[in-house]
Write a protein that holds these residues in place. Structure first.
Motif, PDB file in Angstrom:
ATOM      1  N   UNK A 415       0.830  -1.201   0.000  1.00  0.00           N
ATOM      2  CA  UNK A 415       0.000   0.000   0.000  1.00  0.00           C
ATOM      3  C   UNK A 415       0.871   1.260   0.000  1.00  0.00           C
ATOM      4  N   UNK A 416       1.930   1.249   0.823  1.00  0.00           N
ATOM      5  CA  UNK A 416       2.731   2.476   0.895  1.00  0.00           C
ATOM      6  C   UNK A 416       3.638   2.653  -0.318  1.00  0.00           C
ATOM      7  N   UNK A 417       4.151   1.540  -0.871  1.00  0.00           N
ATOM      8  CA  UNK A 417       5.078   1.680  -2.006  1.00  0.00           C
ATOM      9  C   UNK A 417       4.374   1.714  -3.361  1.00  0.00           C
ATOM     10  N   UNK A 418       3.190   1.132  -3.427  1.00  0.00           N
ATOM     11  CA  UNK A 418       2.518   1.035  -4.717  1.00  0.00           C
ATOM     12  C   UNK A 418       3.169   0.013  -5.641  1.00  0.00           C
ATOM     13  N   UNK A 419       4.023  -0.829  -5.075  1.00  0.00           N
ATOM     14  CA  UNK A 419       4.686  -1.877  -5.859  1.00  0.00           C
ATOM     15  C   UNK A 419       4.198  -3.241  -5.352  1.00  0.00           C
ATOM     16  N   UNK A 420       3.831  -4.098  -6.287  1.00  0.00           N
ATOM     17  CA  UNK A 420       3.212  -5.378  -5.923  1.00  0.00           C
ATOM     18  C   UNK A 420       4.067  -6.546  -6.397  1.00  0.00           C
ATOM     19  N   UNK A 421       4.176  -7.577  -5.536  1.00  0.00           N
ATOM     20  CA  UNK A 421       4.843  -8.803  -5.973  1.00  0.00           C
ATOM     21  C   UNK A 421       3.791  -9.672  -6.644  1.00  0.00           C
ATOM     22  N   UNK A 422       3.935  -9.852  -7.933  1.00  0.00           N
ATOM     23  CA  UNK A 422       2.937 -10.605  -8.688  1.00  0.00           C
ATOM     24  C   UNK A 422       3.514 -11.969  -9.032  1.00  0.00           C
ATOM     25  N   UNK A 423       2.796 -13.003  -8.611  1.00  0.00           N
ATOM     26  CA  UNK A 423       3.325 -14.366  -8.707  1.00  0.00           C
ATOM     27  C   UNK A 423       2.623 -15.127  -9.816  1.00  0.00           C
ATOM     28  N   UNK A 424       3.403 -15.666 -10.724  1.00  0.00           N
ATOM     29  CA  UNK A 424       2.866 -16.511 -11.783  1.00  0.00           C
ATOM     30  C   UNK A 424       2.523 -17.872 -11.163  1.00  0.00           C
ATOM     31  N   UNK A 425       1.256 -18.251 -11.212  1.00  0.00           N
ATOM     32  CA  UNK A 425       0.819 -19.464 -10.515  1.00  0.00           C
ATOM     33  C   UNK A 425       1.317 -20.739 -11.194  1.00  0.00           C
ATOM     34  N   UNK A 426       1.738 -20.654 -12.451  1.00  0.00           N
ATOM     35  CA  UNK A 426       2.273 -21.837 -13.123  1.00  0.00           C
ATOM     36  C   UNK A 426       3.755 -21.999 -12.859  1.00  0.00           C
ATOM     37  N   UNK A 427       4.506 -20.924 -13.099  1.00  0.00           N
ATOM     38  CA  UNK A 427       5.963 -21.027 -12.981  1.00  0.00           C
ATOM     39  C   UNK A 427       6.453 -20.723 -11.572  1.00  0.00           C
ATOM     40  N   UNK A 428       5.562 -20.174 -10.739  1.00  0.00           N
ATOM     41  CA  UNK A 428       5.917 -19.753  -9.372  1.00  0.00           C
ATOM     42  C   UNK A 428       6.877 -18.560  -9.368  1.00  0.00           C
ATOM     43  N   UNK A 429       7.189 -18.019 -10.537  1.00  0.00           N
ATOM     44  CA  UNK A 429       8.074 -16.855 -10.588  1.00  0.00           C
ATOM     45  C   UNK A 429       7.365 -15.608 -10.091  1.00  0.00           C
ATOM     46  N   UNK A 430       8.136 -14.704  -9.506  1.00  0.00           N
ATOM     47  CA  UNK A 430       7.573 -13.451  -9.017  1.00  0.00           C
ATOM     48  C   UNK A 430       8.217 -12.256  -9.713  1.00  0.00           C
ATOM     49  N   UNK A 431       7.414 -11.218  -9.891  1.00  0.00           N
ATOM     50  CA  UNK A 431       7.938  -9.958 -10.418  1.00  0.00           C
ATOM     51  C   UNK A 431       7.448  -8.858  -9.497  1.00  0.00           C
ATOM     52  N   UNK A 432       8.163  -7.738  -9.464  1.00  0.00           N
ATOM     53  CA  UNK A 432       7.683  -6.589  -8.700  1.00  0.00           C
ATOM     54  C   UNK A 432       7.221  -5.517  -9.662  1.00  0.00           C
ATOM     55  N   UNK A 433       5.951  -5.190  -9.624  1.00  0.00           N
ATOM     56  CA  UNK A 433       5.385  -4.274 -10.616  1.00  0.00           C
ATOM     57  C   UNK A 433       4.433  -3.265  -9.970  1.00  0.00           C
ATOM     58  N   UNK A 434       4.363  -2.094 -10.593  1.00  0.00           N
ATOM     59  CA  UNK A 434       3.341  -1.119 -10.202  1.00  0.00           C
ATOM     60  C   UNK A 434       2.048  -1.439 -10.955  1.00  0.00           C
ATOM     61  N   UNK A 435       0.976  -0.788 -10.586  1.00  0.00           N
ATOM     62  CA  UNK A 435      -0.294  -1.036 -11.281  1.00  0.00           C
ATOM     63  C   UNK A 435      -0.178  -0.687 -12.770  1.00  0.00           C
ATOM     64  N   UNK A 436       0.538   0.400 -13.056  1.00  0.00           N
ATOM     65  CA  UNK A 436       0.727   0.778 -14.472  1.00  0.00           C
ATOM     66  C   UNK A 436       1.473  -0.334 -15.221  1.00  0.00           C
ATOM     67  N   UNK A 437       2.517  -0.882 -14.577  1.00  0.00           N
ATOM     68  CA  UNK A 437       3.254  -2.000 -15.200  1.00  0.00           C
ATOM     69  C   UNK A 437       2.325  -3.185 -15.436  1.00  0.00           C
TER      70      UNK A 437
END
Lengths: 444, 444
Positions: A415-437
């Motif tokens: 909430x404070x950073x506006x950056x989200x760890x988004x996890x691919x449920x197939x590969x289990x890989x994670x990325x850090x992205x903003x909502x715009x990304x």
């Protein structure tokens, strides 16, 4: 209100979401092909007047029709004699005026006559929906099942037979199914009965030959014997049934106009369709009485299953409803069997029942507002997503069961950073992205 | 076979191709929005055990259920006494075990309990299909009609109420319909009955208020008088019904926990949804007995038509089938009314029932082969087309009725040059193109 154990009438089924998704995949694939060829969809009601249905499917069919009880005090006008003698057949006529449709063909005939002035001909229509038969339920046979029919009404041109064959090829190609499309022509069976000297027994012979798949050649011969045919007649029938191609048949039927016509029709179709999946089979008969020309049957290769599509050309579809004589040609897909074959051979694409793109989980109840704002932005960009509102322990279960692609958990950091760890449920890989990304990543 | 005049049972309808296309447009628009929000589709059979349906819709509902006659010799086991006294109600139980579904809600409750272990919760499902009621047919009311329902089962979170409101907004936005979404909360009606000193009459008061649209304020007061309420009680009810917003109500319900809870719930929802199409209306009651929280009703602006969508939150959906107490919230779209509004306001896009891209006509029978080759090439490139096989005089009729985009007539010139005059059926403009050019022009 007493509590009752939930159950279904025998022979009927619920469909779970994944099954619905797979069924829709089959429906939509067939639908797309038909529309590409100019077919349009119609609908008719689930029930018809019993007058419309009765007598169209033989005695057995009449018995298998589901009848709907008249509303209100249905016994008041029933004859006392029928009641006291428990005459079910007599009472039936007095207490039921409607029945559930048994197939989509009789409704089509009624529809075409009733709406003739509103339609353009040749009328190329498809119709998909449930039909009902009070058959004894057994494996693969249901009291409610779906048909997918397509017919061309009011066109004699054999080009329509060619196109329906093309459609069969294209549908099964799109579904990824390896099939054999068997074709014959009813005129050849008529010629066969003439050749064997028993044209009066055409229908009975056709019905006997139709059982070949189930009872084998010997069984068919037994059936033919029951028809009081002489051994000479039976051997002449077998002589024809052993012909592997049209040129062999042509020699047998040299002097038979009907036989020559049947050969000519099939030759026309085969001249336009050069595909190893399509072949001639003189032993293909089809049980239905009303076919008069081309007949089809489709079998799935590499799996034990009966016919998955059938069809044929007929001359008098609309006559029973007082319509002018309209010929037609049509095919009917057996949806339940196609489903079973595709399941057995693992042919359904994995992504059919894919859920939304992203599941959001708020770590704390108070973060829901923030999560809702993010999700609203994504939906605004037409990205599918869900906010999980179930038990926290089940969140991964939920994402997996619904085949959701990506997973985002939102806490105070996010909430404070506006950056989200988004996890691919197939590969289990994670990325850090903003909502715009995220919008950029998912926008179609 | 005697010829019979084709007709349908009263209260049922056939759909012509254009109507089916328009209905599918509505279904698919709603479907797409639900899937974007993570709802999945289920299906249930057309008929259920009568045991499942009976007693769920009140006495009137039981009467309106279509019952299906048992198969075979259905009278054989019926008690002679019931027959001789013509006791329809008694005989009914002995000759009918199944009924056509009356709505999609009771089948949902049964489904959820029966398949509980196979589902993930919150279970967000949608279901679209026909339901049947033996109602007296009249304008806009049919014995077979379609419902499109969506519910979230097993989630108390009001976020689901918010999302369903968002879905209503998005669906009607996508359909191009200007609507008013009225919202209320059943807890406020409960508080109203407490405020008026007659909490025991909650349901009767709710039913009376629900008629406001039809019978006006005076009519409602007449109904309230019939409930033997005192004039003081009625004036207190009116005092509440005249509150235009939640803050006015909050003052009235200062000391009422239930009223405050209802206000809080609505405030939560309104805090997330700022849209002028959504508004609070204390006079919104909804007839159904089982709602306990949020209720919705959607009206189409600029047209005279009843509610086109309704819904609400409920606590005990699955209890009747012995399931653990599962709360839920759902909405139901009235497809027939939405269709009528869209037709009246001319909101259906023109291209909904667009036919194939190109209609080919062979000037002579002998050119059919050549035409078929051209069309096969186009179809190979996934371009939709038809070869006309009807009467030559009707070719333009056919193209127009089927809303076909382009028209190509093939004669000997075209065959020898390989160049086709392709006519735009809307603008009447013509171009001269080769098949390769046509593929380039139409390939998606």
């Amino acid at each position: 209100m007493t509590k009752i154990k939930p159950s279904l009438p025998k022979g009927t089924r619920d469909f779970l979401p994944q099954q619905v998704a797979r069924r829709k995949y089959i429906f939509n694939t067939i639908r797309d092909v038909f529309e590409k060829y100019g077919f349009v969809e119609i609908e008719t009601p689930a029930f018809e007047r019993l007058e419309t249905l009765t007598g169209k499917y033989g005695e057995e069919g009449d018995r298998l029709l589901f009848k709907i009880l008249n509303s209100g005090d249905f016994l008041s006008k029933v004859s006392t004699e029928n009641l006291t003698t428990k005459n079910s057949a007599g009472v039936l006529k007095e207490i039921a005026e409607k029945g559930l449709r048994y197939d989509l063909t009789v409704p089509l005939a009624r529809y075409v006559v009733q709406h003739q002035s509103e339609l353009v001909f040749p009328f190329k229509r498809y119709h998909v929906g449930p039909v009902w038969r009070a058959d004894k339920p057994q494996k693969g046979r249901y009291q409610e099942f779906f048909q997918f029919d397509a017919d061309v009404i009011g066109a004699d041109s054999l080009l329509n037979d060619v196109e329906l064959t093309m459609i069969l090829l294209e549908v099964y190609h799109c579904l990824g199914m390896d099939v054999s499309i068997k074709m014959n022509n009813r005129k050849l069976l008529e010629a066969l009965s003439i050749y064997a000297g028993c044209p009066d027994k055409l229908m009975e012979i056709t019905v006997a030959i139709d059982k070949l798949d189930k009872i084998g050649a010997e069984g068919v011969n037994d059936e033919l014997q029951k028809l009081s045919l002489t051994s000479d007649q039976i051997s002449k029938i077998n002589e024809i049934l052993n012909c592997k191609d049209l040129s062999a048949l042509s020699i047998k039927f040299t002097n038979d106009t009907i036989g020559q016509k049947g050969i000519e029709e099939l030759n026309y179709i085969f001249s336009k369709i050069k595909d190893s999946h399509v072949g001639f089979d003189i032993t293909l008969a089809r049980g239905l009485t009303y076919y008069t020309g081309t007949i089809w049957e489709v079998l799935a290769n590499n799996v034990v299953m009966g016919s998955i599509t059938g069809g044929g050309r007929y001359d008098n579809l609309t006559e029973m409803f007082g319509g002018q004589n309209m010929s037609g040609v049509g095919i009917s897909f057996g949806i339940e069997r196609i489903y079973d074959v595709m399941e057995e051979l693992n042919l359904f694409p994995d992504d059919i029942s894919k859920g939304v793109d992203i599941l959001f989980v708020a770590r704390e109840e108070r973060l829901i507002d923030f999560v809702f704002e993010q999700v609203s932005q994504l939906r605004e960009a037409n990205i599918s997503c869900e906010i999980y509102t179930g038990h926290p322990k089940k969140k991964f279960n939920y994402a997996e069961a619904k085949q959701i692609g990506f997973f985002i958990e939102v806490g105070d950091d996010e909430k404070s950073s506006g950056i989200f760890r988004i996890k691919n449920m197939n590969t289990r890989e994670e990325e850090k992205l903003s909502i715009i990304d995220i919008i950029t990543k998912f926008k179609k």
